[in-house]
Design a protein around this motif. Sequence first.
Motif, PDB file in Angstrom:
ATOM      1  N   UNK A 160       0.851  -1.165   0.050  1.00 58.68           N
ATOM      2  CA  UNK A 160      -0.053   0.141   0.105  1.00 58.68           C
ATOM      3  C   UNK A 160       0.765   1.350  -0.138  1.00 58.68           C
ATOM      4  N   UNK A 161       2.187   1.226   0.655  1.00 58.53           N
ATOM      5  CA  UNK A 161       2.872   2.304   0.513  1.00 58.53           C
ATOM      6  C   UNK A 161       3.466   2.554  -0.722  1.00 58.53           C
ATOM      7  N   UNK A 162       4.090   1.455  -1.381  1.00 59.68           N
ATOM      8  CA  UNK A 162       4.410   1.592  -3.040  1.00 59.68           C
ATOM      9  C   UNK A 162       3.100   2.059  -3.884  1.00 59.68           C
ATOM     10  N   UNK A 163       2.069   1.618  -3.618  1.00 55.27           N
ATOM     11  CA  UNK A 163       0.804   1.900  -4.345  1.00 55.27           C
ATOM     12  C   UNK A 163       0.821   3.564  -4.389  1.00 55.27           C
ATOM     13  N   UNK A 164       1.032   4.053  -3.197  1.00 56.22           N
ATOM     14  CA  UNK A 164       0.742   5.497  -2.951  1.00 56.22           C
ATOM     15  C   UNK A 164       1.651   6.016  -3.811  1.00 56.22           C
ATOM     16  N   UNK A 165       2.779   5.667  -4.012  1.00 57.57           N
ATOM     17  CA  UNK A 165       3.914   6.254  -5.078  1.00 57.57           C
ATOM     18  C   UNK A 165       3.590   6.336  -6.399  1.00 57.57           C
ATOM     19  N   UNK A 166       2.924   4.981  -6.728  1.00 56.34           N
ATOM     20  CA  UNK A 166       2.533   4.832  -7.922  1.00 56.34           C
ATOM     21  C   UNK A 166       1.577   5.718  -8.402  1.00 56.34           C
ATOM     22  N   UNK A 167       0.695   6.156  -7.338  1.00 54.83           N
ATOM     23  CA  UNK A 167      -0.603   7.097  -7.577  1.00 54.83           C
ATOM     24  C   UNK A 167      -0.273   8.420  -7.760  1.00 54.83           C
ATOM     25  N   UNK A 168       0.967   8.746  -6.956  1.00 55.44           N
ATOM     26  CA  UNK A 168       1.345   9.959  -6.988  1.00 55.44           C
ATOM     27  C   UNK A 168       2.120  10.448  -8.482  1.00 55.44           C
ATOM     28  N   UNK A 169       2.759   9.274  -8.711  1.00 55.88           N
ATOM     29  CA  UNK A 169       3.310   9.536 -10.110  1.00 55.88           C
ATOM     30  C   UNK A 169       2.199   9.258 -11.411  1.00 55.88           C
ATOM     31  N   UNK A 170       1.069   9.263 -11.001  1.00 52.63           N
ATOM     32  CA  UNK A 170       0.208   8.864 -12.078  1.00 52.63           C
ATOM     33  C   UNK A 170       0.555   7.494 -13.005  1.00 52.63           C
ATOM     34  N   UNK A 171       0.843   6.768 -12.510  1.00 53.27           N
ATOM     35  CA  UNK A 171       1.151   5.533 -13.150  1.00 53.27           C
ATOM     36  C   UNK A 171      -0.229   4.878 -13.655  1.00 53.27           C
ATOM     37  N   UNK A 172      -0.083   4.502 -15.099  1.00 52.27           N
ATOM     38  CA  UNK A 172      -1.016   3.875 -15.705  1.00 52.27           C
ATOM     39  C   UNK A 172      -1.183   2.403 -15.093  1.00 52.27           C
ATOM     40  N   UNK A 173      -2.548   1.985 -14.935  1.00 49.32           N
ATOM     41  CA  UNK A 173      -2.754   0.633 -14.574  1.00 49.32           C
ATOM     42  C   UNK A 173      -1.932   0.143 -13.676  1.00 49.32           C
ATOM     43  N   UNK A 174      -1.662   0.953 -12.323  1.00 48.43           N
ATOM     44  CA  UNK A 174      -0.851   0.600 -11.267  1.00 48.43           C
ATOM     45  C   UNK A 174      -1.244  -0.735 -10.667  1.00 48.43           C
ATOM     46  N   UNK A 175      -2.500  -1.062 -10.575  1.00 49.65           N
ATOM     47  CA  UNK A 175      -3.054  -1.944 -10.019  1.00 49.65           C
ATOM     48  C   UNK A 175      -2.297  -3.395 -10.863  1.00 49.65           C
ATOM     49  N   UNK A 176      -2.412  -3.131 -12.328  1.00 47.64           N
ATOM     50  CA  UNK A 176      -1.699  -4.350 -12.795  1.00 47.64           C
ATOM     51  C   UNK A 176      -0.402  -4.707 -12.471  1.00 47.64           C
ATOM     52  N   UNK A 177       0.323  -3.537 -12.144  1.00 49.93           N
ATOM     53  CA  UNK A 177       1.773  -3.554 -11.915  1.00 49.93           C
ATOM     54  C   UNK A 177       1.944  -4.287 -10.532  1.00 49.93           C
TER      55      UNK A 177
END
Length: 249
Positions: A160-177
């Motif tokens: 969940x901590x890394x997910x926040x980073x992906x979200x802040x970076x606007x990474x596409x399909x971050x759930x998939x990643x």
Amino acid sequence: MLFLEFNFIPKLHLESIFQSSFLKMPNRKVVKFFFDVISPYSYFGFEGITRHRSVWKTPIQMKPFYFAGVVKHSENPGLPLRVPIKEKYMHKDLLFSAQYWGIPFRLPKDYTNMMLNTSSIVPQRILVASQLRDNALMEDVARALWHRFYAYGKPIFTKSQVAEVLRDLHVKNSEELLMMSDSAEVKNILRENTDEAIGNGCFGAPWMHITDNHGKVLQTVFGSDRLPQVADFLAEPFKGPMREKKQNA
Ligand SMILES: N[C@@H](CCC(=O)N[C@@H](CS)C(=O)NCC(=O)O)C(=O)O
């Protein structure tokens, strides 16, 4: 006669092409840079080497690996944070080095304890998954993880901590990643990268291999502070911290 001449001319031509392009072709080296976000010196080395990409012709391959696996395999009892006098020095040296590289940096609370007792397997697998998508994405994620940890003191070790980073970076399909980071493919790549370093005598991070263009390891290197020697070995310029290239401020 005509036949002989015909045969002779192309042969000469081929020889001259061979000599000018193949024989005189520089024996291009490659640098492999092994790193783990748990390692603050990897952060400095990562910044140093990626900043030098703009002035080096030598290709650089970024290799996320698993530092705990390296330490376990090398039975390295010498981690600076385990030796009180080195721990004290390291805390100061990290701030000193971060200043040199122009990296916003303070020691998160309970730093030594966290470093010694936290696993980086989640972020490292996410870096491998990101790299499978795109190396530039992987580098953005690694940099953002370190920035979150050292500029803001926020942890980076759970999904969940890394997910926040992906979200802040606007990474596409971050759930998939995030899902992909649990795949056998990702786990294998992380293991292979770690084994590749261990197989060449690795005991710490960051770690580098300088190889020839056939992949033969010519030199192994430990530490972010060895970039001047690496540059010299590659016959490339060492430009210091290149603080004008810093991405996180
Ligand atoms: N002098 C090196 C120090 C690198 C370093 O201490 N790395 C730690 C991990 S952050 C390590 O691998 N230590 C193992 C050891 O010192 O044996 C540098 O500036 O990069």
